[in-house]
Design an enzyme around this catalytic site. Structure first.
Site, PDB file in Angstrom:
ATOM      1  N   VAL A 100       0.855  -1.191   0.000  1.00  0.00           N
ATOM      2  CA  VAL A 100       0.000   0.000   0.000  1.00  0.00           C
ATOM      3  C   VAL A 100       0.893   1.245   0.000  1.00  0.00           C
ATOM      4  O   VAL A 100       1.736   1.410   0.883  1.00  0.00           O
ATOM      5  CB  VAL A 100      -0.924   0.021   1.238  1.00  0.00           C
ATOM      6  CG1 VAL A 100      -1.805   1.270   1.222  1.00  0.00           C
ATOM      7  CG2 VAL A 100      -1.772  -1.259   1.294  1.00  0.00           C
ATOM      8  N   VAL A 110       1.000   5.633  -1.029  1.00  0.00           N
ATOM      9  CA  VAL A 110       0.452   6.894  -1.545  1.00  0.00           C
ATOM     10  C   VAL A 110       1.632   7.839  -1.721  1.00  0.00           C
ATOM     11  O   VAL A 110       2.501   7.945  -0.834  1.00  0.00           O
ATOM     12  CB  VAL A 110      -0.584   7.499  -0.570  1.00  0.00           C
ATOM     13  CG1 VAL A 110      -0.989   8.904  -1.025  1.00  0.00           C
ATOM     14  CG2 VAL A 110      -1.818   6.603  -0.472  1.00  0.00           C
ATOM     15  N   GLY A 168      -6.323  12.004   2.836  1.00  0.00           N
ATOM     16  CA  GLY A 168      -7.333  10.947   2.937  1.00  0.00           C
ATOM     17  C   GLY A 168      -7.280   9.952   1.788  1.00  0.00           C
ATOM     18  O   GLY A 168      -8.156   9.086   1.663  1.00  0.00           O
ATOM     19  N   LEU A 169      -6.248  10.055   0.939  1.00  0.00           N
ATOM     20  CA  LEU A 169      -6.162   9.146  -0.207  1.00  0.00           C
ATOM     21  C   LEU A 169      -5.897   7.703   0.215  1.00  0.00           C
ATOM     22  O   LEU A 169      -6.424   6.763  -0.380  1.00  0.00           O
ATOM     23  CB  LEU A 169      -5.064   9.604  -1.172  1.00  0.00           C
ATOM     24  CG  LEU A 169      -5.424  10.739  -2.124  1.00  0.00           C
ATOM     25  CD1 LEU A 169      -4.296  10.960  -3.127  1.00  0.00           C
ATOM     26  CD2 LEU A 169      -6.701  10.393  -2.872  1.00  0.00           C
ATOM     27  N   GLY A 170      -5.054   7.520   1.256  1.00  0.00           N
ATOM     28  CA  GLY A 170      -4.766   6.171   1.744  1.00  0.00           C
ATOM     29  C   GLY A 170      -6.035   5.481   2.208  1.00  0.00           C
ATOM     30  O   GLY A 170      -6.294   4.324   1.856  1.00  0.00           O
ATOM     31  N   LYS A 171      -6.832   6.230   2.974  1.00  0.00           N
ATOM     32  CA  LYS A 171      -8.100   5.689   3.464  1.00  0.00           C
ATOM     33  C   LYS A 171      -9.030   5.360   2.294  1.00  0.00           C
ATOM     34  O   LYS A 171      -9.618   4.269   2.234  1.00  0.00           O
ATOM     35  CB  LYS A 171      -8.767   6.712   4.401  1.00  0.00           C
ATOM     36  CG  LYS A 171     -10.066   6.228   4.985  1.00  0.00           C
ATOM     37  CD  LYS A 171     -10.714   7.283   5.867  1.00  0.00           C
ATOM     38  CE  LYS A 171     -12.137   6.865   6.219  1.00  0.00           C
ATOM     39  NZ  LYS A 171     -12.829   7.870   7.017  1.00  0.00           N
ATOM     40  N   ASP A 178       3.205  -2.334   9.195  1.00  0.00           N
ATOM     41  CA  ASP A 178       4.345  -1.796   9.932  1.00  0.00           C
ATOM     42  C   ASP A 178       3.830  -1.101  11.183  1.00  0.00           C
ATOM     43  O   ASP A 178       2.706  -0.568  11.190  1.00  0.00           O
ATOM     44  CB  ASP A 178       5.107  -0.780   9.059  1.00  0.00           C
ATOM     45  CG  ASP A 178       5.943  -1.471   7.991  1.00  0.00           C
ATOM     46  OD1 ASP A 178       6.291  -2.654   8.177  1.00  0.00           O
ATOM     47  OD2 ASP A 178       6.226  -0.821   6.967  1.00  0.00           O
ATOM     48  N   TYR A 216      -4.686   1.449  10.116  1.00  0.00           N
ATOM     49  CA  TYR A 216      -5.495   0.299   9.697  1.00  0.00           C
ATOM     50  C   TYR A 216      -6.559  -0.043  10.734  1.00  0.00           C
ATOM     51  O   TYR A 216      -7.646  -0.489  10.403  1.00  0.00           O
ATOM     52  CB  TYR A 216      -4.607  -0.911   9.406  1.00  0.00           C
ATOM     53  CG  TYR A 216      -3.795  -0.749   8.138  1.00  0.00           C
ATOM     54  CD1 TYR A 216      -4.436  -0.661   6.899  1.00  0.00           C
ATOM     55  CD2 TYR A 216      -2.409  -0.671   8.163  1.00  0.00           C
ATOM     56  CE1 TYR A 216      -3.708  -0.494   5.728  1.00  0.00           C
ATOM     57  CE2 TYR A 216      -1.674  -0.509   7.002  1.00  0.00           C
ATOM     58  CZ  TYR A 216      -2.330  -0.414   5.787  1.00  0.00           C
ATOM     59  OH  TYR A 216      -1.614  -0.248   4.633  1.00  0.00           O
TER      60      TYR A 216
END
Lengths: 166, 166
Positions: free
Chosen positions: A104, A106, A114-117, A140, A147
Site C-alpha cells: 500500500v 500513496v 485521505g487518499l490512503g483511506k 508496519d 489500519y
C-alpha cells in the site's frame, strides 16, 4: 447545489479514465480516480515506490506479481489530459475465502489528504464484491493505528502474524 | 545398514503414490508421502477438517480456493493399496515475492509424530524452489511456539498481522 456544482459538475471525465473504466473518488478537490486495471506502467509504479522509499525490485518479478495478484488497485491524479499514478495497493487471494493486502503506497505529495483511506476502502469494497470474507494484511508498527481505524484488528483472539526467514 | 534396510528398502512404492509423483517422507515408521497434486478428493479433505474441528465450508468454494492456491500440500498414509489423507496445507501467493500459508492440519490420530513439522518443511521447500522469499502465516496463539521453532518470527520489527471484520 452551488457547492456540488463547483466540486463535480464542471469537470469532464478524462478520456483515459473513461477508457480504463476508472471510478472518480468523491470528496477530493483534485480529480482522483480509482482503477483496478492490472496493466500499470511498471516504470511509473517504480517511481511511486522510489518516492515512498521502498527498495527496488526487478521489473520482471513485479510484472509477474501483478499478474498473479487478485486485485491490483491504483489511484490516478488527472489534470486535463495529464495523468499520474499517486496511489497503489494489491491483494493476493485464493479467490474464495481469504485475501491479503500488500504494497500500500500513496505518493508523499498526495499524503495527508485521505487518499490512503479512500484507496483502502476501494480495496475492501472490491474484495467484498468478490465475496472474500477474510481480509488480512501485515502492518508496519507506525501504520497499525491507521489500519485499526479502517476496521482492521491486530492479533484478533491472539492470532499472530509470522514471517519465515532463511 | 540394517537399520536403513528395515526402515526403507523392504517397502515398495505404492502404485498410486508413483502415479501422483508423491515423495516419501523419511524418518517415519509408517509410509507417509507428500503430494502437491491439487486434485484432492474434497470429501476426504472435509473429513480431515472435521476431524481437526474446523467449521464446514461449501465444497464449491473449497474447490475454487484450492484451484487458486499457489501450493496445495498434502500428506498421505499408505498401507498396501490403502491410502488416507492425514495432513494438509496450502499457500496463496503472487508467484513472485510473497506467499501466505493457510489451513495447516494434521489428523489427530497422526499428531505428535512430527508430521506437522515435516509438512511445513515440505511447504517451505516448495515455496523456496519457486523463489518466494517472503513466507508468512497467521498462527493461532497455541501454535505460535510450533511455528517459531520452524523459523517463523512473530511480529518481526513490530509488523502486526491484522484482520478486517465487517
Amino acid at each position: 447545489m452551488v457547492f456540488w456544482k463547483s466540486l463535480f459538475s464542471t469537470t469532464e471525465v478524462p478520456e483515459a479514465a473513461k477508457k480504463a473504466k476508472m471510478r472518480r473518488l468523491v470528496g477530493f478537490a483534485e480529480q482522483i480516480y480509482f482503477s483496478t486495471d492490472k496493466n500499470i506502467d511498471l516504470y511509473e509504479l517504480e517511481e511511486l515506490c522510489d518516492a515512498v522509499g521502498w527498495s527496488r525490485r526487478p521489473i520482471a518479478k513485479v510484472r509477474k506479481a501483478l499478474h498473479y495478484s487478485f486485485v491490483v488497485g491504483s489511484l490516478w491524479y488527472f489534470r486535463g489530459s495529464f495523468q499520474r499514478l499517486v496511489g497503489f495497493a494489491r491483494a493476493t487471494s485464493d479467490h474464495a475465502f481469504n485475501a491479503t493486502i500488500w504494497d500500500v503506497a500513496v505518493h508523499p505529495e498526495f499524503q495527508n489528504k485521505g487518499l490512503g483511506k479512500a484507496l483502502m476502502l476501494e480495496m475492501i469494497a472490491e474484495l467484498r464484491r468478490a465475496e472474500i470474507s477474510n481480509i488480512s494484511l501485515f502492518a508496519d508498527a507506525h501504520v497499525v493505528e491507521f489500519y485499526r481505524r479502517l476496521g482492521f484488528n491486530p492479533d484478533p483472539e491472539g492470532i499472530k502474524g509470522m514471517f519465515w526467514y532463511n
